[in-house]
Each structure stands twice: as C-alpha cells, then as structure tokens.
Scaffold this motif. Structure first.
Motif, PDB file in Angstrom:
ATOM      1  N   UNK A  37      20.241 -17.536 -27.485  1.00  0.00           N
ATOM      2  CA  UNK A  37      18.817 -17.480 -27.156  1.00  0.00           C
ATOM      3  C   UNK A  37      18.592 -17.716 -25.670  1.00  0.00           C
ATOM      4  N   UNK A  38      17.458 -17.205 -25.210  1.00  0.00           N
ATOM      5  CA  UNK A  38      17.032 -17.400 -23.828  1.00  0.00           C
ATOM      6  C   UNK A  38      15.593 -17.915 -23.885  1.00  0.00           C
ATOM      7  N   UNK A  51      20.793 -11.408 -14.334  1.00  0.00           N
ATOM      8  CA  UNK A  51      22.022 -11.016 -13.628  1.00  0.00           C
ATOM      9  C   UNK A  51      21.953  -9.597 -13.064  1.00  0.00           C
ATOM     10  N   UNK A  52      20.753  -9.180 -12.668  1.00  0.00           N
ATOM     11  CA  UNK A  52      20.519  -7.816 -12.150  1.00  0.00           C
ATOM     12  C   UNK A  52      21.051  -6.752 -13.112  1.00  0.00           C
ATOM     13  N   UNK A  53      20.919  -7.017 -14.414  1.00  0.00           N
ATOM     14  CA  UNK A  53      21.522  -6.134 -15.405  1.00  0.00           C
ATOM     15  C   UNK A  53      20.501  -5.672 -16.434  1.00  0.00           C
ATOM     16  N   UNK A  54      20.135  -6.522 -17.357  1.00  0.00           N
ATOM     17  CA  UNK A  54      19.258  -6.150 -18.462  1.00  0.00           C
ATOM     18  C   UNK A  54      18.222  -7.231 -18.700  1.00  0.00           C
ATOM     19  N   UNK A  55      17.281  -6.951 -19.628  1.00  0.00           N
ATOM     20  CA  UNK A  55      16.226  -7.909 -19.941  1.00  0.00           C
ATOM     21  C   UNK A  55      16.693  -8.932 -20.981  1.00  0.00           C
ATOM     22  N   UNK A  56      15.836  -9.883 -21.256  1.00  0.00           N
ATOM     23  CA  UNK A  56      16.120 -10.980 -22.189  1.00  0.00           C
ATOM     24  C   UNK A  56      16.561 -10.457 -23.552  1.00  0.00           C
ATOM     25  N   UNK A  57      15.844  -9.486 -24.085  1.00  0.00           N
ATOM     26  CA  UNK A  57      16.141  -8.974 -25.425  1.00  0.00           C
ATOM     27  C   UNK A  57      17.535  -8.354 -25.493  1.00  0.00           C
ATOM     28  N   UNK A  58      17.973  -7.720 -24.415  1.00  0.00           N
ATOM     29  CA  UNK A  58      19.304  -7.113 -24.397  1.00  0.00           C
ATOM     30  C   UNK A  58      20.403  -8.180 -24.313  1.00  0.00           C
ATOM     31  N   UNK A  59      20.132  -9.270 -23.602  1.00  0.00           N
ATOM     32  CA  UNK A  59      21.134 -10.321 -23.449  1.00  0.00           C
ATOM     33  C   UNK A  59      21.264 -11.197 -24.698  1.00  0.00           C
ATOM     34  N   UNK A  60      20.173 -11.380 -25.441  1.00  0.00           N
ATOM     35  CA  UNK A  60      20.271 -12.227 -26.630  1.00  0.00           C
ATOM     36  C   UNK A  60      21.239 -11.592 -27.625  1.00  0.00           C
ATOM     37  N   UNK A  78      24.995  -4.979 -26.705  1.00  0.00           N
ATOM     38  CA  UNK A  78      24.980  -3.921 -27.719  1.00  0.00           C
ATOM     39  C   UNK A  78      23.609  -3.734 -28.345  1.00  0.00           C
ATOM     40  N   UNK A  79      22.547  -4.154 -27.693  1.00  0.00           N
ATOM     41  CA  UNK A  79      21.203  -4.055 -28.258  1.00  0.00           C
ATOM     42  C   UNK A  79      20.643  -2.639 -28.244  1.00  0.00           C
ATOM     43  N   UNK A  80      19.706  -2.389 -29.156  1.00  0.00           N
ATOM     44  CA  UNK A  80      19.019  -1.094 -29.224  1.00  0.00           C
ATOM     45  C   UNK A  80      18.161  -0.933 -27.972  1.00  0.00           C
ATOM     46  N   UNK A  81      18.258   0.222 -27.331  1.00  0.00           N
ATOM     47  CA  UNK A  81      17.485   0.485 -26.125  1.00  0.00           C
ATOM     48  C   UNK A  81      18.058  -0.164 -24.875  1.00  0.00           C
ATOM     49  N   UNK A  82      19.269  -0.716 -24.988  1.00  0.00           N
ATOM     50  CA  UNK A  82      19.915  -1.379 -23.851  1.00  0.00           C
ATOM     51  C   UNK A  82      21.070  -0.525 -23.352  1.00  0.00           C
ATOM     52  N   UNK A  83      21.465  -0.753 -22.142  1.00  0.00           N
ATOM     53  CA  UNK A  83      22.646  -0.100 -21.586  1.00  0.00           C
ATOM     54  C   UNK A  83      23.868  -0.842 -22.129  1.00  0.00           C
ATOM     55  N   UNK A  84      24.324  -0.415 -23.315  1.00  0.00           N
ATOM     56  CA  UNK A  84      25.390  -1.118 -24.026  1.00  0.00           C
ATOM     57  C   UNK A  84      26.730  -0.981 -23.329  1.00  0.00           C
ATOM     58  N   UNK A  85      27.605  -1.942 -23.618  1.00  0.00           N
ATOM     59  CA  UNK A  85      28.965  -1.887 -23.102  1.00  0.00           C
ATOM     60  C   UNK A  85      29.424  -3.204 -22.533  1.00  0.00           C
ATOM     61  N   UNK A  86      30.667  -3.195 -22.057  1.00  0.00           N
ATOM     62  CA  UNK A  86      31.287  -4.390 -21.482  1.00  0.00           C
ATOM     63  C   UNK A  86      30.980  -4.489 -19.998  1.00  0.00           C
ATOM     64  N   UNK A  87      30.793  -5.730 -19.558  1.00  0.00           N
ATOM     65  CA  UNK A  87      30.613  -6.029 -18.139  1.00  0.00           C
ATOM     66  C   UNK A  87      31.641  -7.085 -17.757  1.00  0.00           C
ATOM     67  N   UNK A  88      32.316  -6.889 -16.661  1.00  0.00           N
ATOM     68  CA  UNK A  88      33.318  -7.831 -16.172  1.00  0.00           C
ATOM     69  C   UNK A  88      32.696  -8.759 -15.146  1.00  0.00           C
TER      70      UNK A  88
END
Length: 156
Positions: A37-38, A51-60, A78-88
């Motif tokens: 949760x956030x 993290x200059x990446x996605x919104x709260x809903x995508x990170x949860x 891996x959220x719906x409507x998010x830029x899914x995938x791995x980040x290093x």
C-alpha cells in the motif's frame, strides 16, 4: 610500525564494512517483497508519479527483489493500464544518525546492466524495517506544506 599498519587495516575495514545497523538492514531487506500500500499524510486526491515511473495504483501490489551483496534489485509492475514489466535499480542504505538508528534508502533506476540512463536517484527515509514489513517515506512540499508519501512493503 606494526601498530600503525594494524590501525590502518582496522580503520579501512570499518570504513568499508558500514555500521552494524546498515549491515543488519541489508540482511533483513534481502529477498522478495510486495509493495502492499501507499498512503499520504494528507487526505485528498493527488496525482503522484513515484520514482519518475508510474502512479500509485500501478505501484501498489508491485513485487520487489533486493540483492544486497551487490546492491541491486528489480521491481515488477503488472497493473491494468500501467507500463508493465521489470525495472532494475541499485540501492544504498546510508545511516543518518547512529544514536537513533535512522537511515536513508537511496534508490537509482538503471538498465539491465546496472547503468543509469538519467543519472537520477531518489532519497527515501527507511522509516521501518523488520523481518516481515518495511516502510519508506518521502517528504515533499505541497503548497508550501510538508507532504509525506509512505510506501508500505510486506515480505513474501
């Protein structure tokens, strides 16, 4: 002469090894976590990009893997409507105050080979860490007032 050499070796080991708090933190953080949760310190609707990446809903419910022996990790969105995938990323735990045991968590996104594309990093307060939970806090300013984002993790 031997005493001076012994003192220099001891000091270099202490400098490289980090404090006991940092070493213990690295052992605890090792492994797989879920960002469950956030939360925000103030109520309301906010459009926050983490993290200059996605919104709260995508990170949860994103999954995170920390590998402390080389200070690297991967998080997966891996959220719906998010830029899914791995980040290093690479990370560092830095003790702020030895008396209180407070420490900062520095996170820098990288490519798969550990190279930073933007050379941008993020300083977060490691507010809580146990064998099962971890909380990061980032304090921003919204309309001149402190605004705290809390990222709450649970260990898998």
């Amino acid at each position: 002469m031997k005493k001076i050499a012994l003192i220099l070796v001891t000091l270099s080991l202490l400098a490289c090894g980090g404090s006991k708090t940092v070493r213990t933190s690295k052992k605890v953080i090792k492994g797989d976590w879920t960002l469950s949760s956030i939360t925000y310190s103030k109520s309301g609707t906010y459009n926050v990009t983490l993290l200059n990446d996605e919104n709260k809903e995508c990170f949860e419910n994103s999954t995170w893997k920390f590998i402390p022996n080389n200070n690297t990790g991967i998080y997966s969105i891996n959220g719906v409507g998010c830029s899914s995938g791995d980040r290093n990323f690479i990370f560092t735990i830095q003790e702020v105050d030895e008396l209180t045991g407070l420490y900062d968590f520095l996170l820098k996104p990288t490519d798969s080979r550990g190279k930073s594309v933007t050379n941008t990093g993020f300083r977060l307060t490691l507010a809580a860490l146990s064998d099962t939970v971890m909380t990061w806090e980032q304090t921003l300013s919204v309309e001149g007032e402190p605004f705290v984002i809390s990222m709450n993790f649970s260990k898998l």
